[in-house]
Design an enzyme around this catalytic site. Sequence first.
Site, short mmCIF file in Angstrom:
data_model
loop_
_atom_site.label_atom_id
_atom_site.label_comp_id
_atom_site.label_asym_id
_atom_site.label_seq_id
_atom_site.Cartn_x
_atom_site.Cartn_y
_atom_site.Cartn_z
N ASP A 459 0.86 -1.17 0.00
CA ASP A 459 0.00 0.00 0.00
C ASP A 459 0.91 1.23 0.00
O ASP A 459 2.11 1.14 0.28
CB ASP A 459 -0.89 -0.03 1.25
CG ASP A 459 -1.83 1.15 1.31
OD1 ASP A 459 -2.37 1.53 0.25
OD2 ASP A 459 -2.01 1.71 2.40
N ASP A 658 -1.49 -1.07 6.11
CA ASP A 658 -1.70 -0.59 7.48
C ASP A 658 -3.12 -0.18 7.78
O ASP A 658 -3.44 0.16 8.92
CB ASP A 658 -0.77 0.60 7.76
CG ASP A 658 -1.25 1.88 7.07
OD1 ASP A 658 -1.81 1.78 5.96
OD2 ASP A 658 -1.07 2.96 7.65
N ASP A 662 -7.01 -2.42 3.85
CA ASP A 662 -6.05 -3.45 3.46
C ASP A 662 -6.37 -4.81 4.06
O ASP A 662 -5.79 -5.82 3.65
CB ASP A 662 -4.63 -3.04 3.91
CG ASP A 662 -4.17 -1.75 3.26
OD1 ASP A 662 -4.44 -1.57 2.06
OD2 ASP A 662 -3.56 -0.93 3.96
#
Length: 766
Positions: A459, A658, A662
């Site tokens: 990410d 995080d 996700d």
Amino acid sequence: MNPTKPLPLTDPVCGMTVTESSGHTLQHEGQAYYFCSAKCQDKFAADPAQYTASAATSALPVPAAQVSGPAGAIYTCPMHPEVRQDHPGNCPKCGMTLEPELPSLDEDDNTELRDFQRRFWWTLPLTAVVFVLAMFGHRLQWLDMARQSWLELVLATPIVLWAGWPFFVRGWQSVLNRSPNMWTLIGLGTGAAYGYSVVATVAPQVFPDSFISMGRVAVYFEAAAVIISLTLMGQMLELKARSQTSAAIKSLLGLAPKTARRIRADGSEEDVPLSEVQVGDSLRVRPGEKVPVDGVVIEGGSAVDESMLTGEPMPVTKRVGDKVIGATMNTSGALVVRSEHVGATTMLAQIVQMVAQAQRSRAPMQRMADVVAGYFVVTVVTIAVLTFLAWGWFGPEPSWVFGLINAVAVLIIACPCALGLATPMSIMVATGKGAAQGVLFRDAAAIENLRKVDTLIVDKTGTLTEGKPTFGGAVAVPGGDADEVLRLAASLDQGSEHPLAEALVRAARERGLALAQPDAFESESGIGVRGEVGGVPLALGNTTLMQQEGVVLAPMLAKAEALRAEGGSVMYLATAGRLLGLLNVSDPIKASTPEALAALKKTGLHIIMATGDGLTTAQAVAKQLGIDEVRGEVKPADKLALVTQLQSEGRVVAMAGDGINDAPALAKANVGIAMGTGTDVAMNSAQVTLIKGDLRGISTAILMSHATVRNMKQNLAFAFLYNALGIPIAAGVLYPLTGWLLSPLIAALAMSFSSASVIGNALRLR
């Protein structure tokens, strides 16, 4: 009201330990009584008079689940973690000593070690005398052979029946539990040698002349005695070595301070035990003191050393509003902290729990050892019987004596302890070492699978970047007001916890804009938010959300692309299908990210960046970092689909993220890697957590995975090779060629040190 007595308490009815999770309480005449079960609670309620004097009572008018303090210890087996009980003992499956699931800083309970030491040292002189008599007794002219047998019987009996009693108990339990193990073999081997020798001494006339050697029926008291002593010594070495595997958890437990300085409502201060700190308490942390619990700074400023948890050597500046972690060190200024997480909910407690859980998990590689061990003991006993019969029928005289001794040697040398310890010891050491370096593995499977990963999806926000975006500016459509665009967007975003939303709200307040409470709020994960402010319907988000709202973006596209090309994240604000303007937020790249990505590329990983940001912004960041493949404006479902697609292509995928968005992809990936600075949902969905949120931890984790699996393979190879070579030699297959036979004494010594060598090899990982 704070508890006056910490857990664990004792159930006043049955005397069992009451743990934090029991939750059975009953108030009686102003006292709170705690029970291990509802049944005991009902017994107390039926006749409280006979229990009211119990020391288990304590004036705690709060539910048991809210009481802070150490829970009752749970004991488990290092080889069979599914075996769990609330008191010390031996594993019903393998007979090994159970050990606390979570070590404490209190003095270790070495009861069994002390017991074995006592049995070993008290009988060692007897073993030495029996051994000397067996080897050299025939040279003593004053001692005839019949008397020598009786003397050896007298000396060997306390060794076998007292010092070796725990081994026979475990062996018998293995039979009752239908779980043959190393103690089955030791019990059979020493029992056979001792029992045969007793009969040969008491009633030698029942044996044929072929059993007579040097004027008496051959006895093997020295074999039984030495095997018991060597097994005791091996167990002592093993217990001491196993205690070292909990050193990492103990070091983590030792980080927490014992007390906290609480500020009372009247402004006075008191030092209280850490177990009495409640959520919402104001705590003073002076220079040189440890932060007692997780919380937020409400007064003062200082530099806090977080290296003990994150591994980051530089102290981190903390000001009002910043979060602090329990057990970190306040280095300079004074702080007043409002506690937010106490007891088992603190980061330190969760780290300890995660490490303990990982240490007790079973590696996939262990399944092979488990399958082998399931048939191993039965196979060994069969080989021992065949050895006895083959020597008895076909061996040289005294053939049956040779058969007995070789069968005993087979039983002793084949003990599967080394095989069972091969992988658990490596896992326990590796997870402890990882925790010390800021890498938390959820289970053994994560350690074993991480080395196989060939594709890493990352990410952007909070993973590659700081996750602390700064407001870059607002642009209104022609005729609009940029400040009004910011005010409306910030008002709507007050209900969001996304880092981009926090940046907008913070910027609006710094500019003194009057924010209104949203009348409605709805989050569209990954694309933006909707709601109403002052009766005005608003939509704030990326291009996908605007398309859903039917908003024409043409007037602002050029400006938006220019900002994205500079690495900014652009959000559009619209009302009722009409564009109001855009907002630019930038999130700086972490200083450690370029180094981390360079290290990961050297390992051969294919890296893909998948982010909810616009494609242009994502490409700008990727260009800076040298990432080749980029996916922009992806929703949580898109990340999940990407992981699924890559797996269908035969890739082994790791996902690093995080945020809440996700979580699905983290759970689906072969290995999910969460940033410790992110959300709890992300960490709960991942198999690996990087405490300080630094991608360099992935390289560390991969190296640890390779080293640990290599160590496990070495241990398994040693254990299999040891038995593959030892059993045939003990059975006497080399005798026709070389005349070599393996004494049961040597077999016992080899068996003891094989377990110690496996543990010693695992400890090298530290």
